[in-house]
Scaffold this motif. Structure first.
Motif, mmCIF file in Angstrom:
data_model
loop_
_atom_site.group_PDB
_atom_site.id
_atom_site.type_symbol
_atom_site.label_atom_id
_atom_site.label_comp_id
_atom_site.label_asym_id
_atom_site.label_seq_id
_atom_site.Cartn_x
_atom_site.Cartn_y
_atom_site.Cartn_z
ATOM 1 N N GLY A 182 33.814 3.193 -3.337
ATOM 2 C CA GLY A 182 32.552 2.871 -2.485
ATOM 3 C C GLY A 182 32.478 3.484 -1.114
ATOM 4 O O GLY A 182 31.698 3.905 -0.628
ATOM 5 N N ASN A 183 33.693 3.362 -0.373
ATOM 6 C CA ASN A 183 33.619 3.961 0.907
ATOM 7 C C ASN A 183 33.522 5.487 0.741
ATOM 8 O O ASN A 183 32.750 5.889 1.717
ATOM 9 N N TYR A 184 33.636 6.113 -0.166
ATOM 10 C CA TYR A 184 33.662 7.529 -0.131
ATOM 11 C C TYR A 184 32.019 7.865 -0.306
ATOM 12 O O TYR A 184 31.258 8.481 0.329
ATOM 13 N N PHE A 185 31.328 6.982 -1.254
ATOM 14 C CA PHE A 185 29.785 7.291 -1.584
ATOM 15 C C PHE A 185 29.034 6.718 -0.318
ATOM 16 O O PHE A 185 27.939 6.850 -0.255
ATOM 17 N N LYS A 186 30.025 5.930 0.373
ATOM 18 C CA LYS A 186 28.785 5.390 1.566
ATOM 19 C C LYS A 186 28.907 6.334 2.782
ATOM 20 O O LYS A 186 27.774 6.536 3.353
ATOM 21 N N ARG A 187 29.813 7.350 2.869
ATOM 22 C CA ARG A 187 29.649 8.440 3.742
ATOM 23 C C ARG A 187 29.606 9.686 3.354
ATOM 24 O O ARG A 187 29.644 10.604 3.904
ATOM 25 N N TYR A 188 29.513 9.890 2.052
ATOM 26 C CA TYR A 188 29.547 11.391 1.379
ATOM 27 C C TYR A 188 28.302 12.240 1.768
ATOM 28 O O TYR A 188 28.126 13.353 1.588
ATOM 29 N N LYS A 189 27.057 11.726 2.311
ATOM 30 C CA LYS A 189 26.018 12.181 2.793
ATOM 31 C C LYS A 189 25.848 12.070 4.366
ATOM 32 O O LYS A 189 24.749 12.647 4.721
ATOM 33 N N ARG A 190 26.842 11.752 5.125
ATOM 34 C CA ARG A 190 26.588 11.630 6.466
ATOM 35 C C ARG A 190 26.426 13.097 7.073
ATOM 36 O O ARG A 190 25.743 12.936 8.156
ATOM 37 N N HIS A 191 27.111 14.143 6.673
ATOM 38 C CA HIS A 191 26.828 15.355 7.176
ATOM 39 C C HIS A 191 25.284 15.752 7.028
ATOM 40 O O HIS A 191 24.936 17.006 7.502
ATOM 41 N N GLU A 192 24.658 15.257 5.920
ATOM 42 C CA GLU A 192 23.165 15.477 5.999
ATOM 43 C C GLU A 192 22.099 14.693 6.323
ATOM 44 O O GLU A 192 21.067 14.532 6.056
ATOM 45 N N LYS A 193 22.712 13.638 7.437
ATOM 46 C CA LYS A 193 21.899 12.639 7.969
ATOM 47 C C LYS A 193 20.539 13.482 8.723
ATOM 48 O O LYS A 193 19.649 12.764 8.788
ATOM 49 N N ALA A 194 20.760 14.722 9.360
ATOM 50 C CA ALA A 194 19.659 15.213 9.922
ATOM 51 C C ALA A 194 18.612 15.548 9.029
ATOM 52 O O ALA A 194 17.236 15.745 9.622
ATOM 53 N N ALA A 195 18.788 15.923 7.936
ATOM 54 C CA ALA A 195 17.939 16.025 6.980
ATOM 55 C C ALA A 195 17.227 15.070 6.294
ATOM 56 O O ALA A 195 16.485 15.202 5.294
ATOM 57 N N GLY A 196 17.492 13.595 6.659
ATOM 58 C CA GLY A 196 17.061 12.580 6.128
ATOM 59 C C GLY A 196 17.600 11.858 4.936
ATOM 60 O O GLY A 196 17.188 10.842 4.213
ATOM 61 N N LYS A 197 18.710 12.618 4.550
ATOM 62 C CA LYS A 197 19.687 11.855 3.481
ATOM 63 C C LYS A 197 20.538 10.850 4.225
ATOM 64 O O LYS A 197 21.041 10.589 5.046
ATOM 65 N N PHE A 198 20.662 9.703 3.076
ATOM 66 C CA PHE A 198 21.608 8.776 3.459
ATOM 67 C C PHE A 198 22.184 8.076 1.960
ATOM 68 O O PHE A 198 21.731 8.298 1.094
ATOM 69 N N SER A 199 22.993 7.240 2.189
ATOM 70 C CA SER A 199 23.463 6.441 0.918
ATOM 71 C C SER A 199 24.242 5.182 1.280
ATOM 72 O O SER A 199 24.731 4.944 2.346
ATOM 73 N N LYS A 200 23.830 4.092 0.431
ATOM 74 C CA LYS A 200 24.173 2.649 0.645
ATOM 75 C C LYS A 200 24.852 2.100 -0.788
ATOM 76 O O LYS A 200 24.522 2.597 -1.714
ATOM 77 N N ILE A 201 25.778 1.458 -0.652
ATOM 78 C CA ILE A 201 26.646 0.996 -1.659
ATOM 79 C C ILE A 201 26.255 -0.883 -1.582
ATOM 80 O O ILE A 201 27.100 -1.502 -0.951
ATOM 81 N N PRO A 202 25.198 -1.249 -2.419
ATOM 82 C CA PRO A 202 24.905 -2.731 -2.055
ATOM 83 C C PRO A 202 26.035 -3.707 -2.598
ATOM 84 O O PRO A 202 26.159 -4.782 -2.384
ATOM 85 N N GLY A 203 26.697 -3.104 -3.843
ATOM 86 C CA GLY A 203 27.755 -3.786 -4.457
ATOM 87 C C GLY A 203 28.246 -3.436 -5.863
ATOM 88 O O GLY A 203 27.429 -2.220 -6.065
ATOM 89 N N TRP A 204 28.740 -4.229 -6.608
ATOM 90 C CA TRP A 204 29.274 -3.810 -7.763
ATOM 91 C C TRP A 204 28.752 -4.834 -8.705
ATOM 92 O O TRP A 204 28.614 -6.081 -8.535
ATOM 93 N N ASP A 205 28.858 -4.369 -9.908
ATOM 94 C CA ASP A 205 28.354 -5.510 -11.074
ATOM 95 C C ASP A 205 29.146 -5.146 -12.323
ATOM 96 O O ASP A 205 30.249 -4.388 -12.319
ATOM 97 N N SER A 206 28.649 -6.074 -13.299
ATOM 98 C CA SER A 206 29.596 -6.154 -14.553
ATOM 99 C C SER A 206 29.386 -4.942 -15.502
ATOM 100 O O SER A 206 28.565 -4.244 -15.401
ATOM 101 N N ALA A 207 30.345 -4.949 -16.783
ATOM 102 C CA ALA A 207 30.318 -3.919 -17.708
ATOM 103 C C ALA A 207 28.872 -4.054 -18.398
ATOM 104 O O ALA A 207 28.151 -3.374 -18.910
#
Length: 237
Positions: A182-207
């Motif tokens: 989750g920590n990785y995918f929260k930040r893996y687009k931060r270098h593209e912030k200027a292009a309007g890209k972002f990512s959020k991880i609201p949480g996890w769910d069941s199988a």
């Protein structure tokens, strides 16, 4: 006095109901609308794949008869190069490379064949365990779902574990895995912030919720082919 007793009884009843609901594994149906952008991309992907008699995405089932899920690995765990499946060539290509400060992918990453997700791409799969060779298939058991949102909208990802000879999962989705991935995918687009890209991880769910998403995106693949440029609304089963 009667009011006081009534209040106590109602609070007790509410507590019991709340405990019951929280203790149940409630599976909510995923959104059943595929946006126009996604239906258009589905049509384009099918057209791009038409030149191949057998296609990785188009012709491999999403779900096997034994209930396991098929995943096509695009990016091995630890890899910084972001591979994606080229629909017209039926092989992976390097789309870009992740910056060193972001690092390599924390989990094997790929797609579930015969699916289309809400952004028009195949539904994403995260496969636990050591690095798996890119461009290969893996059969796995669903162990969870990572909810994710980005600039294109809902982008959740099913999490699976490869299986042993008896069909049992080799890996559990631990709290440490959830934190690391989750920590990785929260930040893996931060270098593209200027292009309007972002990512959020609201949480996890069941199988079970993960399976619901696989089934819905598989239905999109099968039932939304004639809806290019317009929303495809499915009935909830």
């Amino acid at each position: 006095m009667a009011t006081s007793v009534y209040s106590v009884v109602m609070q007790s009843l509410l507590s019991v109901v709340t405990f019951f609901l929280l203790s149940q594994s409630v599976v909510l149906p995923p959104p059943s609308q595929l946006p126009p952008l996604a239906t258009t991309q589905l049509t384009r992907s099918l057209e791009a794949s038409a030149g191949h008699q057998v296609h990785v995405w188009r012709d491999t089932p999403a779900i096997n008869a034994d209930g396991t899920i098929n995943g096509y690995i695009e990016i091995p765990r630890g890899e910084r190069r972001k591979y994606e499946l080229d629909m017209s060539k039926n092989v992976r290509f390097i789309d870009r490379e992740m910056p060193r400060d972001i690092g390599g992918y924390p989990v094997n990453y790929g797609i579930v064949p015969q699916t289309v997700s809400y952004d028009g791409d195949p539904f994403d799969i995260l496969v636990l365990g050591p690095a798996i060779t890119g461009g290969t298939f893996v059969r796995g058991v669903i162990v969870g779902l990572m909810h994710m949102e980005d600039e294109k909208g809902l982008d959740s990802k099913v999490v699976v574990s490869p299986v042993d000879g008896a069909g049992k999962p080799l890996h559990k989705l631990t709290t440490a895995d959830q934190r690391r991935i989750g920590n990785y995918f929260k930040r893996y687009k931060r270098h593209e912030k200027a292009a309007g890209k972002f990512s959020k991880i609201p949480g996890w769910d069941s199988a079970a919720q993960g399976l619901a998403f696989v089934k819905m995106t598989n239905r999109f693949f099968k039932e939304c082919r004639q809806h290019a440029d317009r929303e495809c609304q499915l009935t909830v089963e």
